[in-house]
Structure formats: C-alpha cells, structure tokens
Write an enzyme that holds these catalytic residues in place. Sequence first.
Site, mmCIF file in Angstrom:
data_model
loop_
_atom_site.group_PDB
_atom_site.id
_atom_site.type_symbol
_atom_site.label_atom_id
_atom_site.label_comp_id
_atom_site.label_asym_id
_atom_site.label_seq_id
_atom_site.Cartn_x
_atom_site.Cartn_y
_atom_site.Cartn_z
ATOM 1 N N MET A 1 21.221 11.384 94.600
ATOM 2 C CA MET A 1 21.928 11.939 95.723
ATOM 3 C C MET A 1 23.358 11.864 95.765
ATOM 4 O O MET A 1 23.846 10.874 96.022
ATOM 5 C CB MET A 1 21.196 11.737 96.802
ATOM 6 C CG MET A 1 19.916 11.829 97.076
ATOM 7 S SD MET A 1 18.894 10.888 98.206
ATOM 8 C CE MET A 1 19.743 11.694 99.612
ATOM 9 N N PHE B 1 25.470 8.347 102.940
ATOM 10 C CA PHE B 1 26.143 8.794 101.511
ATOM 11 C C PHE B 1 25.450 8.412 100.274
ATOM 12 O O PHE B 1 24.250 8.294 100.331
ATOM 13 C CB PHE B 1 27.192 7.439 101.628
ATOM 14 C CG PHE B 1 28.159 7.621 102.989
ATOM 15 C CD1 PHE B 1 29.089 8.770 103.193
ATOM 16 C CD2 PHE B 1 28.017 6.722 104.044
ATOM 17 C CE1 PHE B 1 29.528 9.073 104.552
ATOM 18 C CE2 PHE B 1 28.739 6.867 105.166
ATOM 19 C CZ PHE B 1 29.436 8.006 105.537
ATOM 20 N N GLY B 2 26.273 8.489 99.102
ATOM 21 C CA GLY B 2 25.661 8.353 97.729
ATOM 22 C C GLY B 2 24.388 7.432 97.534
ATOM 23 O O GLY B 2 24.585 6.324 97.867
ATOM 24 N N SER B 3 23.328 7.955 96.965
ATOM 25 C CA SER B 3 22.155 7.088 96.920
ATOM 26 C C SER B 3 21.127 7.666 95.936
ATOM 27 O O SER B 3 21.566 8.791 95.334
ATOM 28 C CB SER B 3 21.584 6.774 98.340
ATOM 29 O OG SER B 3 21.620 8.196 98.795
ATOM 30 N N ARG B 4 19.812 7.382 96.128
ATOM 31 C CA ARG B 4 18.840 7.785 95.060
ATOM 32 C C ARG B 4 17.556 7.434 95.712
ATOM 33 O O ARG B 4 17.364 6.597 96.597
ATOM 34 C CB ARG B 4 19.017 6.710 93.946
ATOM 35 C CG ARG B 4 18.222 7.227 92.704
ATOM 36 C CD ARG B 4 18.228 6.398 91.450
ATOM 37 N NE ARG B 4 17.302 5.410 91.255
ATOM 38 C CZ ARG B 4 16.923 4.379 90.540
ATOM 39 N NH1 ARG B 4 18.048 4.144 89.981
ATOM 40 N NH2 ARG B 4 16.000 3.682 90.551
#
EC number: 4.1.1.65
Length: 218
Positions: free
Chosen positions: A101, A186-189
Amino acid sequence: MPHSQTSAPRDSLAGVRLARGASPWLLPTVATAAVSLVRARRSGAAKAVAVPATALAAGMLWFFRDPEREIAQGRVISPADGVVQSIMPWKDGRTRVAIFMSPLNVHVNRAPLAGTVTSVEHIPGGFVPAFNKESENNERVVWHFDTELGDIEMIQIAGAVARRIVPYLPQGTKVEQGERIGLIRFGSRVDLYLPEGVEVAVEVGQKTVAGVTRIDRD
C-alpha cells in the site's frame, strides 16, 4: 448480490468521509492551515506558513479518505487497496499474497471473508520500508478469522512512515465480508494467507481494491 458496506461511525470533516483513527493527525493539521489562512491577510509570516500548511492538510484529507464500497461477490476478496507485491507458497501448504500500500492508497483494511475474529495480536518491531524483505520484522498486527474456509490469517505491517496500526475490532467480533477492520497510517503492507487448495486469482503487479478485487479463483 453485492452490498454497500457501512460499518461503525468514522471521523468526518467538512462532509468528507474519513477513516476512524484519523483525528489525532488531521485536527492539528487542519487547524494550523485554517489559522494561518485567516492570519495570512495581515501577516507575511502567516502567509508563508499558509501555503505548506494547506497543502499538508489537503494531503492528509486525501490519505485518510474512507470511501464506501460495493462489496464484490467471491469467497475471498482483497483486504487492502494497493499492488500485489508477491505470491508465495508457504511450508504449511498455504499461499501468502502480499499487497503493498503506497501513501496514495486508501489505508482502511477490510475483512477478506465473513466470520469471527478469533485473535488480534500486536507484535512490536522495526519500521523499514514495507516493500523491503526485512519488513517481515516490522511492527505488525496479526489477525485470525474463523471462516467457512477455516482459519484465515491476515497481517497488517507498518512501513517506514506508518508507525501506528489501528485495529477497529476486538477478539470475538463477528464480521461481514468487506467490513472495515482497521487502519494503517501511511505506506504499509497487508499479507493474506490462503488455505491449502485455494487457487490465487491475482498476479504480481496487479492492482487491488479492498472489498472489490477477488483474490481466489473457483
């Protein structure tokens, strides 16, 4: 038939649907932008602050958006917006589908199947970029769902910027497929483990939409 998913109340601002858990980040940012805009007419310093503050507030509103979705049909649907980063057979026969993401994606995650939350475990860890192999040791929340396919494991993984995972549901909660279950800031998985015998329908590099993209194949 697909259904429009509406879960527990979420934060809101100026009519924009926002993710639950957004307020601690949004309110100070929006307040700073609003005050600097008001003062900008009389102060050069405030005017200098107003532009970046307003841009940051707009970015926060975009990041924390939480749109309604028409939930798709299918046994397993995507828990996250993003891009399929990897599809990996696991030693126990399961298949791990990892979805990356970016900060541009919606970061509210959804239940891949209907069932019962049997456990929600927070595991401390690091904060390397979520696309890095070392991210498997990052801060994460491990979910287990009791479903018609048996136990389904899903892991929310924090990234280099995302340092807060906000689970929405406690252990024992019954969930509908596509129901909102948590937020990663925020950006992640997100990693989803499919049971042995379940064929994967997506491919590496494919974009996914939470609650819409089907992960398995009949």
